[in-house]
Design a protein around this motif. Structure first.
Motif, PDB file in Angstrom:
ATOM      1  N   ILE A 152      57.521   2.050 150.279  1.00  0.00           N
ATOM      2  CA  ILE A 152      56.188   2.016 150.214  1.00  0.00           C
ATOM      3  C   ILE A 152      55.803   0.632 149.768  1.00  0.00           C
ATOM      4  N   ASP A 153      55.107   0.106 150.990  1.00  0.00           N
ATOM      5  CA  ASP A 153      54.863  -1.313 150.756  1.00  0.00           C
ATOM      6  C   ASP A 153      53.407  -1.371 150.090  1.00  0.00           C
ATOM      7  N   ASN A 154      52.779  -2.624 150.035  1.00  0.00           N
ATOM      8  CA  ASN A 154      51.359  -2.682 149.604  1.00  0.00           C
ATOM      9  C   ASN A 154      50.185  -2.324 150.219  1.00  0.00           C
ATOM     10  N   TYR A 155      50.362  -2.262 151.514  1.00  0.00           N
ATOM     11  CA  TYR A 155      49.192  -1.645 152.380  1.00  0.00           C
ATOM     12  C   TYR A 155      49.508   0.029 152.157  1.00  0.00           C
ATOM     13  N   ASP A 156      50.815   0.654 151.986  1.00  0.00           N
ATOM     14  CA  ASP A 156      50.917   1.909 151.803  1.00  0.00           C
ATOM     15  C   ASP A 156      50.248   2.336 150.383  1.00  0.00           C
ATOM     16  N   GLN A 157      50.571   1.651 149.591  1.00  0.00           N
ATOM     17  CA  GLN A 157      49.960   1.637 148.209  1.00  0.00           C
ATOM     18  C   GLN A 157      48.362   1.673 147.931  1.00  0.00           C
ATOM     19  N   LYS A 158      47.947   0.810 148.914  1.00  0.00           N
ATOM     20  CA  LYS A 158      46.493   0.692 148.916  1.00  0.00           C
ATOM     21  C   LYS A 158      45.836   1.984 149.682  1.00  0.00           C
ATOM     22  N   ILE A 159      46.524   2.379 150.704  1.00  0.00           N
ATOM     23  CA  ILE A 159      46.241   3.485 151.274  1.00  0.00           C
ATOM     24  C   ILE A 159      46.163   4.809 150.441  1.00  0.00           C
ATOM     25  N   LEU A 160      47.462   4.843 149.617  1.00  0.00           N
ATOM     26  CA  LEU A 160      47.568   6.055 148.937  1.00  0.00           C
ATOM     27  C   LEU A 160      46.424   5.940 147.713  1.00  0.00           C
ATOM     28  N   GLY A 161      46.203   5.018 147.236  1.00  0.00           N
ATOM     29  CA  GLY A 161      45.155   4.903 146.280  1.00  0.00           C
ATOM     30  C   GLY A 161      43.538   5.202 146.824  1.00  0.00           C
ATOM     31  N   LEU A 162      43.518   4.633 148.097  1.00  0.00           N
ATOM     32  CA  LEU A 162      42.064   5.192 148.594  1.00  0.00           C
ATOM     33  C   LEU A 162      42.164   6.606 148.604  1.00  0.00           C
ATOM     34  N   LEU A 163      43.231   7.229 149.322  1.00  0.00           N
ATOM     35  CA  LEU A 163      43.244   8.788 149.606  1.00  0.00           C
ATOM     36  C   LEU A 163      43.297   9.596 148.338  1.00  0.00           C
ATOM     37  N   GLN A 164      43.736   9.124 147.346  1.00  0.00           N
ATOM     38  CA  GLN A 164      43.622   9.736 146.015  1.00  0.00           C
ATOM     39  C   GLN A 164      42.141   9.608 145.445  1.00  0.00           C
TER      40      GLN A 164
ATOM     41  N   GLY B 275      56.968  12.968 153.251  1.00  0.00           N
ATOM     42  CA  GLY B 275      56.918  13.904 151.758  1.00  0.00           C
ATOM     43  C   GLY B 275      56.138  13.024 150.868  1.00  0.00           C
ATOM     44  N   VAL B 276      55.726  11.822 150.944  1.00  0.00           N
ATOM     45  CA  VAL B 276      55.136  11.110 150.172  1.00  0.00           C
ATOM     46  C   VAL B 276      53.538  11.676 149.756  1.00  0.00           C
ATOM     47  N   ILE B 277      53.110  11.988 150.806  1.00  0.00           N
ATOM     48  CA  ILE B 277      51.696  12.930 150.966  1.00  0.00           C
ATOM     49  C   ILE B 277      52.182  14.100 151.107  1.00  0.00           C
ATOM     50  N   ARG B 278      51.884  14.909 150.142  1.00  0.00           N
ATOM     51  CA  ARG B 278      52.270  16.567 150.160  1.00  0.00           C
ATOM     52  C   ARG B 278      51.155  17.379 150.542  1.00  0.00           C
ATOM     53  N   GLY B 279      49.924  16.898 150.720  1.00  0.00           N
ATOM     54  CA  GLY B 279      48.749  17.627 150.937  1.00  0.00           C
ATOM     55  C   GLY B 279      47.473  17.050 150.450  1.00  0.00           C
ATOM     56  N   TYR B 280      46.305  17.740 150.877  1.00  0.00           N
ATOM     57  CA  TYR B 280      45.147  17.398 150.738  1.00  0.00           C
ATOM     58  C   TYR B 280      44.206  18.445 150.157  1.00  0.00           C
ATOM     59  N   HIS B 281      43.676  18.215 148.872  1.00  0.00           N
ATOM     60  CA  HIS B 281      43.137  19.304 148.245  1.00  0.00           C
ATOM     61  C   HIS B 281      41.839  19.009 147.701  1.00  0.00           C
ATOM     62  N   ALA B 282      40.754  20.050 147.495  1.00  0.00           N
ATOM     63  CA  ALA B 282      39.399  19.995 146.893  1.00  0.00           C
ATOM     64  C   ALA B 282      39.541  19.957 145.454  1.00  0.00           C
ATOM     65  N   ASN B 283      38.909  19.429 144.768  1.00  0.00           N
ATOM     66  CA  ASN B 283      38.973  19.641 143.390  1.00  0.00           C
ATOM     67  C   ASN B 283      37.661  20.256 142.890  1.00  0.00           C
ATOM     68  N   ILE B 284      37.928  21.605 142.478  1.00  0.00           N
ATOM     69  CA  ILE B 284      37.082  22.763 142.278  1.00  0.00           C
ATOM     70  C   ILE B 284      36.593  22.607 140.667  1.00  0.00           C
ATOM     71  N   ASN B 285      35.435  22.800 140.585  1.00  0.00           N
ATOM     72  CA  ASN B 285      34.836  23.042 139.149  1.00  0.00           C
ATOM     73  C   ASN B 285      35.174  24.328 138.669  1.00  0.00           C
ATOM     74  N   PRO B 286      36.031  24.544 137.504  1.00  0.00           N
ATOM     75  CA  PRO B 286      36.181  25.896 137.225  1.00  0.00           C
ATOM     76  C   PRO B 286      35.067  26.872 136.773  1.00  0.00           C
ATOM     77  N   ASP B 287      33.994  25.819 136.271  1.00  0.00           N
ATOM     78  CA  ASP B 287      32.911  26.736 135.839  1.00  0.00           C
ATOM     79  C   ASP B 287      32.057  27.531 136.937  1.00  0.00           C
TER      80      ASP B 287
ATOM     81  N   ARG C 112      50.734   4.922 159.372  1.00  0.00           N
ATOM     82  CA  ARG C 112      51.302   4.759 158.309  1.00  0.00           C
ATOM     83  C   ARG C 112      50.815   6.047 157.380  1.00  0.00           C
ATOM     84  N   ILE C 113      49.816   6.688 157.510  1.00  0.00           N
ATOM     85  CA  ILE C 113      49.666   7.990 157.165  1.00  0.00           C
ATOM     86  C   ILE C 113      50.441   8.993 157.314  1.00  0.00           C
ATOM     87  N   LYS C 114      50.522   9.158 158.812  1.00  0.00           N
ATOM     88  CA  LYS C 114      51.419   9.969 159.373  1.00  0.00           C
ATOM     89  C   LYS C 114      52.867   9.919 158.734  1.00  0.00           C
TER      90      LYS C 114
END
Length: 148
Positions: A5-17, A49-61, A41-43
Motif C-alpha cells: 500500500i503506497d501513498n496513492y493507495d492510502q489516499k484512495i482508501l481514505g477517500l473511499l472510507q 482483500g484490502v477493500i472487503r466491501g462497500y456499505h451503507a451507514n444506516i441510522n438505527p433510529d 488501483r481499486i481493483k
C-alpha cells in the motif's frame, strides 16, 4: 494478505472510507492520478482483500432502535453462542475476546424490555454483563496506516 500500500493507495482508501460512492474520476482529480489508474488501483485493493466491501451507514433510529448496549458474555468452554448471535439481527458486532469474558457484543434494542429479552436469550450461553451506551464519541473511524 500481502498487499503493498503506497501513498496513492492510502489516499484512495481514505477517500473511499469518507464516501464509498465517490467516483473514480473524482478520486483521480483529488489525488492527481488518471481515472484508469485509480480504477486499476481499486481493483487491486479489492482483489488483494484490502477493500472487503462497500456499505451503507444506516441510522438505527430508522428501524426503531432507541438503545445501543454493550454486552459481555462469560461462557464455559464449548458453549455454542456463535451460532445463536449470528442469527440475531439486534446483535450487530460480536467479538471473541481474551480475559474473563468469552465474547463482547454491540447490540441494538427498541426499548429496555426488548434489551431484557435479548439478555435472557444470551443467558442460556453463560452469564452476561450489560452497559447501555449513553454517548458515542468515536464510531466508524477510518482505518489508516499505523503511525510508528
Amino acid at each position: 494478505m500481502n498487499a503493498k500500500i503506497d501513498n496513492y493507495d492510502q489516499k484512495i482508501l481514505g477517500l473511499l472510507q469518507q464516501d464509498a460512492r465517490i467516483s473514480h474520476a473524482e478520486i483521480g482529480r483529488q489525488i492527481h492520478l488518471s481515472q484508469p489508474s485509480v480504477s486499476e488501483r481499486i481493483k487491486r485493493l479489492e482483489s488483494s482483500g484490502v477493500i472487503r466491501g462497500y456499505h451503507a451507514n444506516i441510522n438505527p433510529d430508522a428501524f426503531g432502535y432507541q438503545i445501543t448496549a454493550m454486552i459481555r458474555l462469560s461462557t464455559q468452554q464449548g458453549r455454542p453462542y456463535a451460532d445463536f448471535v449470528a442469527t440475531q439481527p439486534e446483535i450487530i458486532d460480536c467479538y471473541t475476546v481474551t480475559g474473563e469474558d468469552g465474547a463482547v457484543m454491540r447490540v441494538l434494542a427498541t426499548d429496555v424490555a426488548h434489551l431484557q429479552r435479548l439478555i435472557d436469550k444470551l443467558n442460556r450461553y453463560g452469564s452476561t454483563s450489560t452497559a447501555i451506551v449513553l454517548t458515542t464519541h468515536v464510531a466508524g473511524k477510518a482505518v489508516s496506516m499505523p503511525v510508528a
